[in-house]
Write a protein that holds these residues in place. Structure first.
Motif, PDB file in Angstrom:
ATOM      1  N   PRO A   1      -9.401   4.523   5.197  1.00  0.00           N
ATOM      2  CA  PRO A   1      -9.696   4.288   6.568  1.00  0.00           C
ATOM      3  C   PRO A   1     -11.083   4.897   6.819  1.00  0.00           C
ATOM      4  CG  PRO A   1      -7.945   6.006   6.362  1.00  0.00           C
ATOM      5  CD  PRO A   1      -8.243   5.378   4.862  1.00  0.00           C
ATOM      6  N   LYS A   2     -11.594   4.548   8.011  1.00  0.00           N
ATOM      7  CA  LYS A   2     -12.822   5.166   8.380  1.00  0.00           C
ATOM      8  C   LYS A   2     -12.420   6.208   9.411  1.00  0.00           C
ATOM      9  CE  LYS A   2     -16.318   2.363   7.646  1.00  0.00           C
ATOM     10  NZ  LYS A   2     -17.163   2.982   6.594  1.00  0.00           N
ATOM     11  N   VAL A   3     -11.220   6.429   9.822  1.00  0.00           N
ATOM     12  CA  VAL A   3     -10.936   7.437  10.680  1.00  0.00           C
ATOM     13  C   VAL A   3      -9.473   8.054  10.404  1.00  0.00           C
ATOM     14  CG1 VAL A   3     -10.749   8.252  13.019  1.00  0.00           C
ATOM     15  CG2 VAL A   3     -12.404   6.672  12.606  1.00  0.00           C
ATOM     16  N   ILE A   4      -9.221   9.110  10.392  1.00  0.00           N
ATOM     17  CA  ILE A   4      -7.771   9.712  10.177  1.00  0.00           C
ATOM     18  C   ILE A   4      -7.636  10.739  11.227  1.00  0.00           C
ATOM     19  CG2 ILE A   4      -6.417  11.174   8.839  1.00  0.00           C
ATOM     20  CD1 ILE A   4      -7.213   9.687   6.296  1.00  0.00           C
ATOM     21  N   PHE A   5      -6.448  10.528  11.722  1.00  0.00           N
ATOM     22  CA  PHE A   5      -5.885  11.353  13.002  1.00  0.00           C
ATOM     23  C   PHE A   5      -4.829  12.333  12.389  1.00  0.00           C
ATOM     24  CE2 PHE A   5      -7.506   7.558  14.968  1.00  0.00           C
ATOM     25  CZ  PHE A   5      -8.224   8.312  16.060  1.00  0.00           C
ATOM     26  N   LEU A   6      -5.123  13.645  12.346  1.00  0.00           N
ATOM     27  CA  LEU A   6      -4.290  14.636  11.839  1.00  0.00           C
ATOM     28  C   LEU A   6      -3.391  15.333  12.833  1.00  0.00           C
ATOM     29  CD1 LEU A   6      -6.366  16.203   8.956  1.00  0.00           C
ATOM     30  CD2 LEU A   6      -4.594  14.601   8.750  1.00  0.00           C
TER      31      LEU A   6
ATOM     32  N   ILE B   1     -18.370  10.920  18.523  1.00  0.00           N
ATOM     33  CA  ILE B   1     -18.287  11.446  16.879  1.00  0.00           C
ATOM     34  C   ILE B   1     -18.715  10.887  15.959  1.00  0.00           C
ATOM     35  CG2 ILE B   1     -16.223  12.134  15.612  1.00  0.00           C
ATOM     36  CD1 ILE B   1     -14.652  12.561  18.111  1.00  0.00           C
ATOM     37  N   ASP B   2     -19.621  11.399  14.998  1.00  0.00           N
ATOM     38  CA  ASP B   2     -20.195  10.661  13.878  1.00  0.00           C
ATOM     39  C   ASP B   2     -18.948  10.488  12.681  1.00  0.00           C
ATOM     40  OD1 ASP B   2     -22.549  10.443  15.021  1.00  0.00           O
ATOM     41  OD2 ASP B   2     -23.390  12.384  14.326  1.00  0.00           O
ATOM     42  N   GLU B   3     -19.597   9.469  11.965  1.00  0.00           N
ATOM     43  CA  GLU B   3     -19.140   9.367  10.637  1.00  0.00           C
ATOM     44  C   GLU B   3     -19.070  10.510   9.746  1.00  0.00           C
ATOM     45  OE1 GLU B   3     -21.187   6.452   8.019  1.00  0.00           O
ATOM     46  OE2 GLU B   3     -18.912   5.842   7.246  1.00  0.00           O
ATOM     47  N   GLY B   4     -17.959  10.951   9.152  1.00  0.00           N
ATOM     48  CA  GLY B   4     -17.781  11.906   8.383  1.00  0.00           C
ATOM     49  C   GLY B   4     -17.549  13.202   8.833  1.00  0.00           C
ATOM     50  N   GLU B   5     -17.628  13.466  10.308  1.00  0.00           N
ATOM     51  CA  GLU B   5     -17.196  14.638  11.092  1.00  0.00           C
ATOM     52  C   GLU B   5     -15.848  15.073  11.048  1.00  0.00           C
ATOM     53  OE1 GLU B   5     -19.363  16.271  14.744  1.00  0.00           O
ATOM     54  OE2 GLU B   5     -19.255  14.223  15.148  1.00  0.00           O
ATOM     55  N   ILE B   6     -15.510  16.224  10.798  1.00  0.00           N
ATOM     56  CA  ILE B   6     -14.091  16.547  11.387  1.00  0.00           C
ATOM     57  C   ILE B   6     -14.147  17.641  12.481  1.00  0.00           C
ATOM     58  CG2 ILE B   6     -12.182  17.782  10.492  1.00  0.00           C
ATOM     59  CD1 ILE B   6     -12.890  18.082   7.631  1.00  0.00           C
TER      60      ILE B   6
ATOM     61  N   ILE C   1      -8.275  24.810  12.411  1.00  0.00           N
ATOM     62  CA  ILE C   1      -9.737  24.366  13.001  1.00  0.00           C
ATOM     63  C   ILE C   1     -10.618  25.184  12.420  1.00  0.00           C
ATOM     64  CG2 ILE C   1     -10.924  24.094  14.994  1.00  0.00           C
ATOM     65  CD1 ILE C   1      -8.742  22.379  15.937  1.00  0.00           C
ATOM     66  N   GLU C   2     -10.409  26.312  12.535  1.00  0.00           N
ATOM     67  CA  GLU C   2     -11.400  27.398  11.927  1.00  0.00           C
ATOM     68  C   GLU C   2     -11.673  27.039  10.344  1.00  0.00           C
ATOM     69  OE1 GLU C   2      -9.868  31.262  12.241  1.00  0.00           O
ATOM     70  OE2 GLU C   2     -12.018  32.008  12.964  1.00  0.00           O
ATOM     71  N   ALA C   3     -10.714  26.682   9.490  1.00  0.00           N
ATOM     72  CA  ALA C   3     -10.807  26.337   8.143  1.00  0.00           C
ATOM     73  C   ALA C   3     -11.665  25.048   8.029  1.00  0.00           C
ATOM     74  CB  ALA C   3      -9.869  26.359   7.403  1.00  0.00           C
ATOM     75  N   LEU C   4     -11.376  23.862   8.743  1.00  0.00           N
ATOM     76  CA  LEU C   4     -11.817  22.747   8.702  1.00  0.00           C
ATOM     77  C   LEU C   4     -12.812  22.093   9.576  1.00  0.00           C
ATOM     78  CD1 LEU C   4      -8.319  21.024   7.994  1.00  0.00           C
ATOM     79  CD2 LEU C   4     -10.041  21.035   6.445  1.00  0.00           C
ATOM     80  N   CYS C   5     -12.929  22.609  10.629  1.00  0.00           N
ATOM     81  CA  CYS C   5     -13.961  21.888  11.630  1.00  0.00           C
ATOM     82  C   CYS C   5     -15.286  22.653  11.874  1.00  0.00           C
ATOM     83  CB  CYS C   5     -13.308  21.749  13.079  1.00  0.00           C
ATOM     84  SG  CYS C   5     -11.660  21.057  12.626  1.00  0.00           S
ATOM     85  N   LYS C   6     -16.347  22.012  11.876  1.00  0.00           N
ATOM     86  CA  LYS C   6     -17.530  22.787  12.420  1.00  0.00           C
ATOM     87  C   LYS C   6     -17.806  22.731  13.706  1.00  0.00           C
ATOM     88  CE  LYS C   6     -20.681  22.620   8.426  1.00  0.00           C
ATOM     89  NZ  LYS C   6     -20.074  21.617   7.497  1.00  0.00           N
ATOM     90  N   ARG C   7     -17.062  21.471  14.329  1.00  0.00           N
ATOM     91  CA  ARG C   7     -16.962  21.290  16.029  1.00  0.00           C
ATOM     92  C   ARG C   7     -15.835  21.287  16.500  1.00  0.00           C
ATOM     93  NH1 ARG C   7     -19.097  15.373  17.656  1.00  0.00           N
ATOM     94  NH2 ARG C   7     -18.743  15.659  20.012  1.00  0.00           N
TER      95      ARG C   7
ATOM     96  N   LYS D   1     -16.295  10.391   3.210  1.00  0.00           N
ATOM     97  CA  LYS D   1     -17.026  10.395   4.474  1.00  0.00           C
ATOM     98  C   LYS D   1     -16.042  10.014   5.610  1.00  0.00           C
ATOM     99  CE  LYS D   1     -20.937  11.814   2.375  1.00  0.00           C
ATOM    100  NZ  LYS D   1     -19.984  12.670   1.549  1.00  0.00           N
ATOM    101  N   THR D   2     -14.662  10.533   5.499  1.00  0.00           N
ATOM    102  CA  THR D   2     -13.851   9.739   6.638  1.00  0.00           C
ATOM    103  C   THR D   2     -14.121  10.651   7.890  1.00  0.00           C
ATOM    104  OG1 THR D   2     -12.441   9.580   4.735  1.00  0.00           O
ATOM    105  CG2 THR D   2     -11.548   9.142   6.910  1.00  0.00           C
ATOM    106  N   THR D   3     -14.084  10.130   8.914  1.00  0.00           N
ATOM    107  CA  THR D   3     -14.202  10.853  10.043  1.00  0.00           C
ATOM    108  C   THR D   3     -12.617  11.528  10.422  1.00  0.00           C
ATOM    109  OG1 THR D   3     -15.831   9.368  10.844  1.00  0.00           O
ATOM    110  CG2 THR D   3     -14.651  10.709  12.427  1.00  0.00           C
ATOM    111  N   ILE D   4     -12.838  12.789  10.808  1.00  0.00           N
ATOM    112  CA  ILE D   4     -11.110  13.235  11.020  1.00  0.00           C
ATOM    113  C   ILE D   4     -11.013  13.680  12.241  1.00  0.00           C
ATOM    114  CG2 ILE D   4      -9.576  15.061  10.085  1.00  0.00           C
ATOM    115  CD1 ILE D   4     -10.480  14.447   7.114  1.00  0.00           C
ATOM    116  N   ILE D   5     -10.244  13.714  13.091  1.00  0.00           N
ATOM    117  CA  ILE D   5      -9.671  14.107  14.258  1.00  0.00           C
ATOM    118  C   ILE D   5      -8.473  15.016  14.307  1.00  0.00           C
ATOM    119  CG2 ILE D   5      -9.363  13.662  16.989  1.00  0.00           C
ATOM    120  CD1 ILE D   5     -12.115  12.406  15.863  1.00  0.00           C
ATOM    121  N   LEU D   6      -8.653  16.240  14.580  1.00  0.00           N
ATOM    122  CA  LEU D   6      -7.551  17.257  14.052  1.00  0.00           C
ATOM    123  C   LEU D   6      -7.183  17.819  15.501  1.00  0.00           C
ATOM    124  CD1 LEU D   6      -6.088  19.202  12.232  1.00  0.00           C
ATOM    125  CD2 LEU D   6      -7.934  20.617  12.173  1.00  0.00           C
ATOM    126  N   THR D   7      -5.713  17.394  15.657  1.00  0.00           N
ATOM    127  CA  THR D   7      -5.210  18.184  16.752  1.00  0.00           C
ATOM    128  C   THR D   7      -4.277  19.204  16.289  1.00  0.00           C
ATOM    129  OG1 THR D   7      -3.645  16.249  17.062  1.00  0.00           O
ATOM    130  CG2 THR D   7      -5.338  16.282  18.588  1.00  0.00           C
TER     131      THR D   7
END
Ligand SMILES: Nc1ncnc2c1ncn2[C@@H]1O[C@H](COP(=O)(O)OP(=O)(O)OP(=O)(O)O)[C@@H](O)[C@H]1O
Length: 340
Positions: free
Chosen positions: A175-180, A47-52, A220-226, A207-213
């Protein structure tokens, strides 16, 4: 730049096979019989920097276990894992500085204290310097009008205000990474939209990397490309949302409203429809609410109009809607092996 890297990551839990009854509990004291639960079975991801990234899967798929390994709470059984180049369990203190978490179900703030006091405590915990604190508080004031909430104890905030504060708090120490985790659970649609906008703006600015569960795929549709879909501890889909919706582009959901009594015999209805068409595997039927029947079909294999005619010949149809297949349905189909 790669922010999170998992290579063949596995996690097994040892679980005691408990014997039944009091005698069994007594026997368990002397002879312990364990079994192994393979919660994560070899995940590889970058997972790259800045990805959601949307991280989804059915209950028990292994999402929480994977997140706990990424945050350094659990040690992997095997494989390698780095977050910002570091092994989370080896550098826990440093890792904690570099991650943020938001749980929709519980707050990270201090329930009895006014909002501003929670932010001051977080400032101390994460050793945020004065200038950075002032800069970020200014940003949150502009973005979510945080100042208006400063003196309100967290317990008096509405759920939406509380979530906005929690999201801001997670970004306070840059933070570099946020878990939502389920960030919009229980909120109405306008507040959901607001929270998503704030998350998106902060992600773009920092440019925070975000992992959304979440189980709410509209987040997911609104926020993520991947989107990464996992099931039984393994990745079943990893790619863009656009590609997955394209793959299901010929699918439509035909919604028809019948007399609710007719939906009671759903099995019979489905058997009738499946018997009528040469590609029954291309037609899925499920009851909706208030007499609505949802028929999802692949138009490359079955003509929607023919299915509609057939159903219309059986029952008086009160209303009709035709919709593109929803992301919920796509992901459910993926869990159920649509891409196998
Ligand atoms: N502490 C534990 N001890 C034993 N088994 C566990 C433990 N935690 C999780 N498991 C098992 O590991 C598997 C993966 O669980 P996990 O909680 O990671 O799934 P999940 O995708 O987060 O599910 P959910 O959406 O329901 O939260 C499940 O079979 C679960 O029962």
């Amino acid at each position: 730049m790669t922010m999170i890297k998992l290579v063949d990551l596995k996690k097994n839990y040892q679980v005691l096979n408990r014997s039944e009854g009091l005698g069994g509990a007594f026997r368990d004291l002397f002879s312990r019989d364990y079994r192994v639960v393979e919660a994560v079975k070899g995940l590889s991801l970058e997972i790259d920097e800045g990805e959601i990234v949307g991280f989804v899967g059915p209950n028990g798929a292994g999402k929480s276990t994977t997140i706990k390994m990424m945050t350094g709470v659990l040690k992997p059984s095997s494989g390698t894992l780095t977050v910002n180049g570091r092994v989370p369990t080896k550098n826990r203190a440093r890792n904690m500085q570099e991650i943020g978490v938001v749980f929709g179900q519980r707050t990270q703030l201090w329930w009895d204290l006014p909002v501003i006091e929670s932010f001051k405590i977080l400032r101390q915990i994460y050793q945020v310097d004065k200038a950075e604190f002032a800069r970020n508080m200014g940003l949150f004031e502009d973005l979510i009008d945080l100042k208006a909430l400063y003196s309100t104890p967290v317990r008096y905030l509405s759920l939406g205000q509380r979530m906005l504060c929690d999201v801001a708090a997670a970004f306070l120490h840059d933070p570099k990474v946020i878990f939502l985790d389920e960030p919009t659970i229980g909120l109405d649609i306008s507040v959901k939209t607001r929270i998503r906008q704030v998350i998106q703006s902060l992600n773009q600015l920092k440019k925070t990397t975000i992992i959304l569960t979440t189980h709410d795929l509209s987040d997911i549709e609104a926020l993520c490309k991947r989107i990464v879909v996992i099931d039984k501890g393994a990745v079943v889909y990893d790619g863009s949302i656009a590609r997955v919706t394209q793959m299901f582009g010929a699918h439509r959901t035909l919604k028809i409203q019948l007399d609710p009594a007719q939906l009671l015999a759903m099995d019979q209805l489905a058997a009738g429809v499946h018997g009528q068409f040469s590609r029954p595997d291309a037609i899925q039927m499920e009851p909706g609410e208030e007499g609505w029947l949802h028929v999802t079909l692949n138009q490359e294999q079955v003509q929607l109009i023919e299915v509609l005619h057939y159903l219309g010949s059986l029952y008086p149809i009160q209303d009709i809607k035709i919709e593109e297949i929803s992301i919920d349905k796509i992901v459910k189909d993926i869990y159920e092996g649509a891409l196998a």
